[in-house]
Design a protein around this motif. Structure first.
Motif, PDB file in Angstrom:
ATOM      1  N   GLY A  12      -4.083  -4.293 -86.736  1.00 34.25           N
ATOM      2  CA  GLY A  12      -2.806  -4.613 -87.356  1.00 34.25           C
ATOM      3  C   GLY A  12      -2.468  -3.688 -88.513  1.00 34.25           C
ATOM      4  N   LEU A  13      -1.868  -4.260 -89.536  1.00 37.72           N
ATOM      5  CA  LEU A  13      -1.441  -3.474 -90.699  1.00 37.72           C
ATOM      6  C   LEU A  13      -2.619  -2.878 -91.455  1.00 37.72           C
ATOM      7  N   ASN A  14      -3.805  -3.466 -91.293  1.00 41.65           N
ATOM      8  CA  ASN A  14      -4.981  -2.938 -91.989  1.00 41.65           C
ATOM      9  C   ASN A  14      -5.374  -1.550 -91.490  1.00 41.65           C
ATOM     10  N   ALA A  22      -1.715  -4.579 -97.166  1.00 39.11           N
ATOM     11  CA  ALA A  22      -1.264  -5.149 -95.889  1.00 39.11           C
ATOM     12  C   ALA A  22      -0.682  -6.545 -96.083  1.00 39.11           C
ATOM     13  N   MET A  25       2.722  -6.188 -97.796  1.00 35.64           N
ATOM     14  CA  MET A  25       3.745  -5.709 -96.862  1.00 35.64           C
ATOM     15  C   MET A  25       4.143  -6.819 -95.892  1.00 35.64           C
ATOM     16  N   ASP A  26       3.181  -7.577 -95.422  1.00 36.42           N
ATOM     17  CA  ASP A  26       3.471  -8.679 -94.506  1.00 36.42           C
ATOM     18  C   ASP A  26       4.400  -9.694 -95.171  1.00 36.42           C
ATOM     19  N   TRP A  29       7.927  -8.041 -95.608  1.00 37.09           N
ATOM     20  CA  TRP A  29       8.656  -7.887 -94.344  1.00 37.09           C
ATOM     21  C   TRP A  29       9.212  -9.217 -93.839  1.00 37.09           C
ATOM     22  N   ARG A  84       9.532  -3.604 -90.468  1.00 37.49           N
ATOM     23  CA  ARG A  84       8.208  -3.555 -89.852  1.00 37.49           C
ATOM     24  C   ARG A  84       8.280  -2.734 -88.558  1.00 37.49           C
ATOM     25  N   LEU A  88       6.251   0.769 -87.893  1.00 35.56           N
ATOM     26  CA  LEU A  88       5.271   0.911 -86.820  1.00 35.56           C
ATOM     27  C   LEU A  88       5.700   1.971 -85.810  1.00 35.56           C
ATOM     28  N   GLN A  91       5.057   5.418 -87.497  1.00 33.16           N
ATOM     29  CA  GLN A  91       3.633   5.735 -87.598  1.00 33.16           C
ATOM     30  C   GLN A  91       3.027   6.025 -86.228  1.00 33.16           C
TER      31      GLN A  91
END
Length: 137
Positions: A12-14, A22, A25-26, A29, A84, A88, A91
């Motif tokens: 995930g975000l990690n 993370a 940000m979660d 978002w 988000r 993603l 990235q």
């Protein structure tokens, strides 16, 4: 904005952020704009987190271009620069381009091998993209 470290052993975000980054940000978002105190209060529901730690991490995310900060009266409000989904997408595109630059065709082969149980919509999308690429050459 480019995340410099991608962690293969995380999920995930990690993969892109440290653990507290993370979580922050979660939280952001899922909301519009928040103050440091607002974010800290959400974090405190899971585990008590020092205000100065949250402030430091959020300001580092601003420095990295991940968050934007605006002042309203005596408060600073923070929000993500990208959604988000946009983050993603950006990235994953950068990672794919870097893998292609470094490893070339073998990456495409491995990606196709990973598509064991692929749905018909994805196959149709891939076929369309291949046709477009053939037209351009």
């Amino acid at each position: 904005m480019r995340i410099r470290k991608f962690k293969m052993n995380e999920s995930g975000l990690n993969r892109f952020f440290g653990p507290l980054e993370a979580k922050i940000m979660d939280i952001l978002w899922n909301d519009v704009e928040m103050t440091i105190k607002d974010v800290q209060q959400v974090l405190d529901q899971e585990k008590l987190t020092n205000f100065n730690t949250v402030m430091t991490v959020m300001n580092r995310l601003v420095d990295k271009g991940i968050l934007q900060k605006r002042t309203e009266g005596r408060s600073s409000l923070y929000k993500p620069v990208l959604s988000r989904e946009e983050f993603l997408n950006t990235q994953s595109k950068e990672m794919t381009n870097e893998l292609m630059d470094e490893f070339g065709n073998v990456v495409v082969s491995h990606m196709l091998d990973a598509l064991e149980d692929v749905d018909d919509d994805l196959v149709a999308m891939l076929e369309k993209k291949i046709k477009e690429l053939k037209k351009d050459t």
